[in-house]
Motif scaffolding. Structure first.
Motif, PDB file in Angstrom:
ATOM      1  N   ASN A   1       0.848  -1.195   0.000  1.00 37.17           N
ATOM      2  CA  ASN A   1       0.000   0.000   0.000  1.00 37.17           C
ATOM      3  C   ASN A   1       0.888   1.251   0.000  1.00 37.17           C
ATOM      4  OD1 ASN A   1      -1.759   2.127   0.856  1.00 37.17           O
ATOM      5  ND2 ASN A   1      -3.193   0.545   1.538  1.00 37.17           N
ATOM      6  N   ARG A   2       0.548   2.231  -0.893  1.00 31.91           N
ATOM      7  CA  ARG A   2       1.405   3.416  -1.023  1.00 31.91           C
ATOM      8  C   ARG A   2       0.897   4.581  -0.187  1.00 31.91           C
ATOM      9  NH1 ARG A   2       4.252   3.409  -6.182  1.00 31.91           N
ATOM     10  NH2 ARG A   2       3.639   5.550  -6.544  1.00 31.91           N
ATOM     11  N   VAL A   3       0.126   4.246   0.845  1.00 32.76           N
ATOM     12  CA  VAL A   3      -0.427   5.291   1.698  1.00 32.76           C
ATOM     13  C   VAL A   3       0.699   6.125   2.349  1.00 32.76           C
ATOM     14  CG1 VAL A   3      -0.548   3.776   3.728  1.00 32.76           C
ATOM     15  CG2 VAL A   3      -2.157   5.657   3.521  1.00 32.76           C
ATOM     16  N   VAL A   4       0.451   7.438   2.479  1.00 30.26           N
ATOM     17  CA  VAL A   4       1.402   8.332   3.168  1.00 30.26           C
ATOM     18  C   VAL A   4       1.023   8.344   4.644  1.00 30.26           C
ATOM     19  CG1 VAL A   4       2.116  10.744   3.448  1.00 30.26           C
ATOM     20  CG2 VAL A   4       1.784   9.785   1.149  1.00 30.26           C
ATOM     21  N   ILE A   5       2.017   8.200   5.521  1.00 24.25           N
ATOM     22  CA  ILE A   5       1.713   8.169   6.959  1.00 24.25           C
ATOM     23  C   ILE A   5       2.352   9.367   7.651  1.00 24.25           C
ATOM     24  CG2 ILE A   5       2.080   6.859   9.103  1.00 24.25           C
ATOM     25  CD1 ILE A   5       1.788   4.357   7.349  1.00 24.25           C
ATOM     26  N   GLY A   6       1.551  10.052   8.439  1.00 24.94           N
ATOM     27  CA  GLY A   6       2.049  11.240   9.136  1.00 24.94           C
ATOM     28  C   GLY A   6       1.855  11.127  10.631  1.00 24.94           C
ATOM     29  N   LEU A   7       2.862  11.555  11.387  1.00 29.39           N
ATOM     30  CA  LEU A   7       2.783  11.575  12.849  1.00 29.39           C
ATOM     31  C   LEU A   7       2.734  13.036  13.273  1.00 29.39           C
ATOM     32  CD1 LEU A   7       2.956   9.124  14.785  1.00 29.39           C
ATOM     33  CD2 LEU A   7       5.307   9.784  15.229  1.00 29.39           C
ATOM     34  N   LEU A   8       1.641  13.426  13.926  1.00 32.34           N
ATOM     35  CA  LEU A   8       1.458  14.822  14.303  1.00 32.34           C
ATOM     36  C   LEU A   8       1.449  14.959  15.819  1.00 32.34           C
ATOM     37  CD1 LEU A   8      -1.682  15.671  12.093  1.00 32.34           C
ATOM     38  CD2 LEU A   8       0.688  15.376  11.365  1.00 32.34           C
ATOM     39  N   GLY A   9       1.657  16.186  16.277  1.00 28.03           N
ATOM     40  CA  GLY A   9       1.371  16.522  17.666  1.00 28.03           C
ATOM     41  C   GLY A   9       2.495  16.246  18.637  1.00 28.03           C
ATOM     42  N   CYS A  10       2.087  15.995  19.898  1.00 24.98           N
ATOM     43  CA  CYS A  10       3.023  16.040  21.024  1.00 24.98           C
ATOM     44  C   CYS A  10       4.105  14.964  20.988  1.00 24.98           C
ATOM     45  CB  CYS A  10       2.252  15.961  22.331  1.00 24.98           C
ATOM     46  SG  CYS A  10       1.323  17.469  22.656  1.00 24.98           S
ATOM     47  N   MET A  11       3.747  13.735  20.642  1.00 22.37           N
ATOM     48  CA  MET A  11       4.773  12.675  20.638  1.00 22.37           C
ATOM     49  C   MET A  11       5.785  12.937  19.528  1.00 22.37           C
ATOM     50  SD  MET A  11       4.208   8.613  20.248  1.00 22.37           S
ATOM     51  CE  MET A  11       5.516   7.472  19.848  1.00 22.37           C
TER      52      MET A  11
ATOM     53  N   VAL B   1       8.311   3.817   9.332  1.00 20.64           N
ATOM     54  CA  VAL B   1       7.155   3.733   8.447  1.00 20.64           C
ATOM     55  C   VAL B   1       6.563   5.133   8.196  1.00 20.64           C
ATOM     56  CG1 VAL B   1       5.514   3.374  10.333  1.00 20.64           C
ATOM     57  CG2 VAL B   1       5.056   2.369   8.138  1.00 20.64           C
ATOM     58  N   VAL B   2       6.974   6.090   9.030  1.00 22.31           N
ATOM     59  CA  VAL B   2       6.372   7.425   8.968  1.00 22.31           C
ATOM     60  C   VAL B   2       7.025   8.273   7.866  1.00 22.31           C
ATOM     61  CG1 VAL B   2       5.943   9.532  10.299  1.00 22.31           C
ATOM     62  CG2 VAL B   2       5.848   7.310  11.429  1.00 22.31           C
ATOM     63  N   ASP B   3       6.183   8.974   7.085  1.00 17.59           N
ATOM     64  CA  ASP B   3       6.684   9.825   5.999  1.00 17.59           C
ATOM     65  C   ASP B   3       6.772  11.290   6.419  1.00 17.59           C
ATOM     66  OD1 ASP B   3       6.635   7.760   3.848  1.00 17.59           O
ATOM     67  OD2 ASP B   3       4.507   7.749   4.375  1.00 17.59           O
ATOM     68  N   ILE B   4       5.865  11.682   7.343  1.00 13.59           N
ATOM     69  CA  ILE B   4       5.767  13.098   7.704  1.00 13.59           C
ATOM     70  C   ILE B   4       5.705  13.228   9.219  1.00 13.59           C
ATOM     71  CG2 ILE B   4       4.185  15.092   7.698  1.00 13.59           C
ATOM     72  CD1 ILE B   4       3.190  14.033   5.005  1.00 13.59           C
ATOM     73  N   TYR B   5       6.457  14.171   9.762  1.00 14.38           N
ATOM     74  CA  TYR B   5       6.374  14.482  11.187  1.00 14.38           C
ATOM     75  C   TYR B   5       6.047  15.960  11.311  1.00 14.38           C
ATOM     76  CZ  TYR B   5       9.218  10.252  11.579  1.00 14.38           C
ATOM     77  OH  TYR B   5       9.699   8.977  11.480  1.00 14.38           O
ATOM     78  N   ALA B   6       5.041  16.294  12.128  1.00  9.66           N
ATOM     79  CA  ALA B   6       4.707  17.710  12.298  1.00  9.66           C
ATOM     80  C   ALA B   6       4.308  17.972  13.748  1.00  9.66           C
ATOM     81  CB  ALA B   6       3.563  18.100  11.361  1.00  9.66           C
ATOM     82  N   GLY B   7       4.959  18.930  14.385  1.00 12.53           N
ATOM     83  CA  GLY B   7       4.625  19.314  15.756  1.00 12.53           C
ATOM     84  C   GLY B   7       3.365  20.170  15.780  1.00 12.53           C
ATOM     85  N   PRO B   8       2.888  20.518  16.992  1.00 11.82           N
ATOM     86  CA  PRO B   8       1.597  21.212  17.133  1.00 11.82           C
ATOM     87  C   PRO B   8       1.527  22.608  16.504  1.00 11.82           C
ATOM     88  CG  PRO B   8       2.278  20.260  19.227  1.00 11.82           C
ATOM     89  CD  PRO B   8       3.442  20.103  18.304  1.00 11.82           C
TER      90      PRO B   8
END
Ligand code: SAM
Ligand code: SF4
Length: 461
Positions: A81-91, A105-112
Motif C-alpha cells: 500500500n502506497r499510503v502516506v503516513i504522518g505523525l502529528l502533535g506532542c509525541m 514507516v512514517v513519511d511526515i512528522y509535524a509538531g503542534p
C-alpha cells in the motif's frame, strides 16, 4: 514513491486522534486546513491515501499505543500500500530526534505549531518520496484564522490559548506545545457566535492554565463573561484552571452568569507540600483546601473534579497519605488518577530518579480509585430526588430509547423520554431517581418544563 496521474486526484485523509481534548481540537484544525487545500476527509481508513495520527506524549502508555499502531501500519505498507503516513502533535514533537529514522514507516512528522504546512508536506512526499518534518514551535501561532471542522453536535470546544509556561516538573506539555499564547477575546467570541449559528448549544473554553489567559486588557474572567453573553448559547464551560492563582473575579463571573456551568476542574496532583514543591506547583495543601472552601462559598453547589498523580519520585507512604487526606476532606465529585510516568526532557526526568516502584504506584492508585468511587457515589446519591436541568447530548450508548445528557455540574444523566419530542440540544428538567458513581438516572419532570426559564443561580459573593 513518485505519484501517478491517478494518485494526484486522490487525496483522501484519515485522521486518528489520541490524548486530550486539546488534541481533539487540533485535529479539527488539521481537518479544516486540509479540507481547504482540496483534501477530502474520510472516516474509512481503507479508503485513505494519507493516514495521520495526532499523538499524545503525556504518559508512556500514550507512546506505547502509537508504537503499536505504527506496527500495524508497517504491515499495511509492507503489503504494497502506497499510503502516506504522518505523525502529528506532542509525541512527534517530543521524540523528534529519535523518530526521524530512515527505516521508519512514517513519511511526515509535524509538531503542534506546524499544521498549516501539512498540505505542502503531504504534496511533497507524494511527489518526491522524500520524508518531511517540521518541529518549529512558534511564540505566535494561535490558529485563530482557522475555523475548525467539527462534527455537528451539542458541545464544541474552543482553544483560547496554546502552550504552557508553568513547567510543572513532571509535565512534558511546555516542551511539546511551546510558550503560552492567548487568542484575542474578539476571535473567541466570533467563533462562539458562529458555533451558535451552526446549532451548537454549549461551548467549553480550553487552555492548559486558563487563569493566565491575557489578551490586551482582558483576562479569563472577561473572556468567560463575553462568551456567556453570546445569544443562543445555553451553557459555557472551561478547563483547566491552576490552583496557584485562581482569581476571585472568575468566581464572581461564574456566580453572576447562569449560563456558566457550576463546575471547576481543579487539579490537585498531590497532597504533600514537599511533593508539591518538587512538582513546582507553587501551592500548598493548606492553600488548596482554602481555595476549595472559597470556591464552594462563592459558587454554591459547585461540582469539583481533579487530577492526581501517585508515585512522584521520592513520594513516601506518609506523603501519599496526605493526598488521601485531601481527597477525604474535599470529597471531589470525580477524579482522574495517574501513576507518575517519567517523561523525556522534563525537569523531573533530568533531576529526580523514578524511584517509587511499580508495585507501590499500583497499590496507591488502587487506594485512590476505590476512595474516589466511594466519594463519587456519595456525591451522586445526594442528587437523588432533586430535579435538575439537563442538556441532552445524544442517545444513550446502551439503549437508543434513552437519552444521555449532563447537568450544569457536568454529571452524566441517562433518562427515558416516554413522551417523545425531545432532541439533542434540548434543556429539560429531570428528576433524579437513581445513581452509580459515574451516572445519574432520571425521568422527565414535566414534558413542557423545557420552556421554563433557567433559574438565576444563588449568588454568595
Ligand atoms: N494543564 C493541566 C493542569 O495543569 O491541570 C494539565 C494537563 S495534563 C494534559 C492532564 C493531567 O495529566 C495532569 O493534570 C496530570 O495529573 C497528568 N500528568 C501530566 N504529566 C504526567 C506524568 N508525567 N505522569 C503522570 N501523570 C501526568
Ligand atoms: Fe503541564 Fe503544569 Fe502546564 Fe498543566 S500547568 S500543562 S501540568 S506544565
Amino acid at each position: 514513491m513518485i505519484e501517478t496521474k491517478k494518485e494526484k486526484q486522490a487525496k483522501r485523509v484519515y485522521l486518528e486522534t489520541y490524548g486530550c481534548q486539546m488534541n481533539e481540537y487540533d485535529s479539527e484544525l488539521v481537518k479544516s486546513i486540509l479540507a481547504n487545500s482540496d483534501y477530502e476527509i474520510t472516516t474509512r481508513e481503507e479508503d485513505a491515501d494519507v493516514i495521520l495520527l495526532n499523538t499524545c506524549a503525556i504518559r508512556e502508555n500514550a507512546h506505547d499505543k502509537i508504537y503499536a499502531r505504527l506496527g500495524d501500519l508497517k504491515h499495511l505498507k509492507n503489503s504494497g500500500n502506497r499510503v502516506v503516513i504522518g505523525l502529528l502533535g506532542c509525541m512527534a514533537q517530543n521524540l523528534r530526534g529519535n523518530l526521524e529514522r530512515s527505516d521508519s514507516v512514517v513519511d511526515i512528522y509535524a509538531g503542534p505549531d506546524s499544521y498549516k504546512r501539512l498540505p505542502a508536506m503531504i504534496d511533497s512526499v507524494r511527489q518526491t518520496g522524500r520524508k518531511g518534518f517540521d518541529f518549529n514551535l512558534s511564540e505566535f501561532e494561535d490558529y485563530s484564522d482557522v475555523y475548525p471542522k467539527r462534527v455537528p453536535g451539542v458541545n464544541a470546544w474552543i482553544a483560547v490559548m496554546r502552550g504552557c509556561d508553568n513547567f510543572c516538573t513532571f509535565c512534558v506539555v511546555p516542551y511539546t506545545r511551546g510558550r503560552e499564547r492567548s487568542r484575542s477575546l474578539q476571535s473567541v467570541v466570533s467563533e462562539a457566535k458562529r458555533l451558535v449559528s451552526e446549532g451548537f448549544k454549549q461551548v467549553t473554553l480550553l487552555g492548559q492554565n486558563v487563569n493566565s489567559y491575557r489578551s490586551h486588557h482582558d483576562d479569563f474572567a472577561d473572556l468567560m463573561a463575553a462568551v456567556a453573553s453570546v445569544d443562543g448559547l445555553k451553557r459555557v464551560r472551561f478547563t483547566s484552571p491552576h490552583p496557584k492563582d485562581f482569581p476571585e473575579k472568575l468566581l464572581k463571573v461564574m456566580a453572576e452568569h447562569a449560563k456558566i456551568c457550576n463546575h471547576v476542574h481543579l487539579p490537585l496532583q498531590a497532597g504533600s507540600d514537599r511533593v508539591l514543591e518538587m512538582m513546582a506547583r507553587t501551592y500548598t495543601k493548606k492553600s488548596f483546601l482554602a481555595l476549595v472552601d472559597k470556591i464552594r462559598d462563592m459558587v454554591p453547589g459547585v461540582t469539583l473534579t481533579t487530577d492526581v498523580i501517585v508515585g512522584f519520585p521520592t513520594e513516601t507512604d506518609a506523603e501519599f497519605e496526605e493526598t488521601v487526606e485531601v481527597m477525604e476532606k474535599v470529597q471531589f465529585d470525580s477524579a482522574f488518577t495517574f501513576k507518575y510516568s517519567e517523561r523525556q526532557n522534563t525537569i523531573a526526568y533530568r533531576k529526580f530518579p523514578d524511584d517509587v516502584t511499580e508495585a507501590q504506584k499500583t497499590e496507591r492508585i488502587v487506594r485512590l480509585v476505590d476512595l474516589q468511587k466511594k466519594h463519587s457515589l456519595h456525591r451522586n446519591y445526594e442528587q437523588i430526588g432533586k430535579t435538575v436541568k439537563v442538556l441532552i447530548e445524544n442517545h444513550s450508548k446502551r439503549n437508543v430509547a434513552e437519552w444521555m445528557g449532563r447537568t450544569d455540574g457536568n454529571r452524566i444523566v441517562v433518562l427515558k423520554d416516554d413522551k417523545g419530542g425531545h432532541v439533542e440540544g434540548s434543556m429539560v428538567d429531570v428528576t433524579i431517581r437513581d445513581a452509580t458513581p459515574h451516572t445519574l438516572f432520571g425521568e422527565l419532570h414535566d414534558a413542557c418544563c423545557s420552556l421554563h426559564p433557567q433559574p438565576e443561580r444563588q449568588i454568595a459573593v
